[in-house]
Design a protein around this motif. Structure first.
Motif, PDB file in Angstrom:
ATOM      1  N   SER A 137     -10.082   1.151  -1.622  1.00  0.00           N
ATOM      2  CA  SER A 137      -8.640   1.193  -1.358  1.00  0.00           C
ATOM      3  C   SER A 137      -8.203   0.158  -0.326  1.00  0.00           C
ATOM      4  CB  SER A 137      -8.242   2.590  -0.864  1.00  0.00           C
ATOM      5  OG  SER A 137      -8.470   3.559  -1.868  1.00  0.00           O
TER       6      SER A 137
ATOM      7  N   SER B  73      -4.454   8.350   3.028  1.00  0.00           N
ATOM      8  CA  SER B  73      -5.897   8.381   2.773  1.00  0.00           C
ATOM      9  C   SER B  73      -6.642   7.486   3.758  1.00  0.00           C
ATOM     10  CB  SER B  73      -6.188   7.936   1.342  1.00  0.00           C
ATOM     11  OG  SER B  73      -5.675   8.866   0.400  1.00  0.00           O
ATOM     12  N   LEU B  74      -6.082   6.317   4.069  1.00  0.00           N
ATOM     13  CA  LEU B  74      -6.721   5.416   5.034  1.00  0.00           C
ATOM     14  C   LEU B  74      -6.719   6.017   6.434  1.00  0.00           C
ATOM     15  CD1 LEU B  74      -5.307   1.966   3.828  1.00  0.00           C
ATOM     16  CD2 LEU B  74      -7.695   2.721   3.720  1.00  0.00           C
TER      17      LEU B  74
ATOM     18  N   GLU C  79      -1.744   6.177  -0.237  1.00  0.00           N
ATOM     19  CA  GLU C  79      -2.902   5.367   0.153  1.00  0.00           C
ATOM     20  C   GLU C  79      -2.985   5.238   1.667  1.00  0.00           C
ATOM     21  OE1 GLU C  79      -3.412   2.336  -3.649  1.00  0.00           O
ATOM     22  OE2 GLU C  79      -1.800   1.976  -2.205  1.00  0.00           O
TER      23      GLU C  79
ATOM     24  N   VAL D 289       0.861  -1.178   0.000  1.00  0.00           N
ATOM     25  CA  VAL D 289       0.000   0.000   0.000  1.00  0.00           C
ATOM     26  C   VAL D 289       0.899   1.230   0.000  1.00  0.00           C
ATOM     27  CG1 VAL D 289      -1.743   1.285   1.306  1.00  0.00           C
ATOM     28  CG2 VAL D 289      -1.873  -1.199   1.166  1.00  0.00           C
ATOM     29  N   SER D 290       0.698   2.142  -0.919  1.00  0.00           N
ATOM     30  CA  SER D 290       1.580   3.299  -1.089  1.00  0.00           C
ATOM     31  C   SER D 290       1.442   4.282   0.064  1.00  0.00           C
ATOM     32  CB  SER D 290       1.270   4.019  -2.403  1.00  0.00           C
ATOM     33  OG  SER D 290       0.013   4.677  -2.325  1.00  0.00           O
TER      34      SER D 290
ATOM     35  N   HIS E 124      -8.338  -3.481  -2.977  1.00  0.00           N
ATOM     36  CA  HIS E 124      -7.034  -2.978  -3.397  1.00  0.00           C
ATOM     37  C   HIS E 124      -6.405  -3.938  -4.409  1.00  0.00           C
ATOM     38  CE1 HIS E 124      -2.753  -1.928  -3.131  1.00  0.00           C
ATOM     39  NE2 HIS E 124      -3.140  -0.761  -2.645  1.00  0.00           N
TER      40      HIS E 124
ATOM     41  N   LEU F 256     -14.042   4.553   0.481  1.00  0.00           N
ATOM     42  CA  LEU F 256     -12.589   4.434   0.423  1.00  0.00           C
ATOM     43  C   LEU F 256     -12.128   3.127   1.067  1.00  0.00           C
ATOM     44  CD1 LEU F 256      -9.931   7.086   0.629  1.00  0.00           C
ATOM     45  CD2 LEU F 256      -9.660   5.122   2.130  1.00  0.00           C
TER      46      LEU F 256
END
Length: 292
Positions: A88, A38-39, A35, A31-32, A92, A84
């Motif tokens: 995500s 965002s989480l 990302e 997971v970048s 994912h 999300l």
């Protein structure tokens, strides 16, 4: 959205072999950083009541982020209220790629869990996920997304490598350590001395077999440890979470699932419309034990 898995797999054949031997696999950086941020933001948005729901109180603007997070130990099924968390997290693409190698090309998801675990909050005692989510073919996998760095100090995951191999479900009893672990029962009857901590950086995925013994301890640090854990299985496996009228154990199959990759051979059954139902792990006792 179901992944088409057109990009290169992020794991090797040796990784797949290691997973089947040890019962878990650590995949760093799946997971970048963007990302992860965002989480984190979405986890806070959920805790502040940003998604209207009768179980989530809308926090006033004067409530600090730390105060908002300290209201929760775990939120079950966040993907049902957060787009999300669904797109995500549950769906994912990188996670779907790994699952297609570990389970097979056809994968479905049945559960998500957002653990907040602020400082002073407990972990969960030894358990196996298959006890709670029975599958027909032992294909259950937890995909544990580290939203913050997970360390021994803040309550990282502990596993007993290889404990999944026999496919044995250990008995459970009530534990006697409520300061360290939450209310969930504890599995017993094995050697705990061989446990191994799994310390990982944010953005790392830990995939673990549904029969693998695992636990986490109390957060003894001063940093919140957020984790999004999603559970998946082979789409060809029925999902007998419960038995409804007219069903038999042999054909019970809950359809409140999300196809993640490949095909769903039972698509002809249709899908249960996902209710916007979530479950909050009561944190009252946690706060009392933490001295708050």
């Amino acid at each position: 959205m179901m992944s088409d898995l057109t990009t290169e797999s992020p794991i090797t054949d040796a990784d797949v072999e290691s997973y089947h031997d040890q019962g878990f696999l650590v995949v760093p950086g799946l997971v970048s950083d963007a990302e992860v941020e965002s989480l984190r933001a979405d986890a806070l948005h959920i805790c502040r009541g940003g998604y209207p729901h009768d179980k989530l109180e809308t926090m006033p603007s004067t409530t600090s982020d730390d105060e908002a997070l300290r209201n929760f130990l775990c939120i079950h099924f966040p993907h049902k209220i957060s787009p999300l968390m669904r797109e995500s997290g549950v769906c994912h693409e990188g996670v779907a790629h790994v699952l297609s190698r570990l389970i097979g090309p056809d994968v479905k998801c049945m559960q998500s869990m957002l653990f907040i675990k602020p400082p002073g909050f407990q972990g969960q005692a030894w358990h196996q996920d298959e006890i709670y989510i029975p599958t027909r073919d032992r294909s259950l996998i937890g995909a544990w997304i580290a939203v913050d760095d997970a360390t021994v100090e803040n309550g990282c995951l502990y596993v007993i490598p290889g404990s999944h191999r026999k496919g044995y479900l250990y008995p459970q009893h009530e534990h006697d350590n409520p300061d360290e672990f939450d209310f969930a029962p504890e599995s017993y009857g094995f050697d705990e001395d061989v446990e191994a901590p799994v310390e990982v950086k944010a953005g790392t995925l830990v995939f673990f077999n549904g029969y693998l013994l695992h636990r986490s301890r109390k957060n003894q640090g001063n940093i919140t440890r957020r984790v999004l854990v999603n559970h998946y299985c082979n789409a060809w496996s029925l999902l007998p979470w419960s038995i409804e009228e007219g069903e038999r154990v042999a054909n019970a199959d809950r359809r409140n699932i999300i196809p993640v990759s490949g095909v769903d051979p039972y698509a002809w059954k249709g899908y249960e419309k996902p209710p916007r139902s979530i479950h909050i792990r009561d944190c009252k006792a946690v706060k009392e034990l933490a001295g708050n």
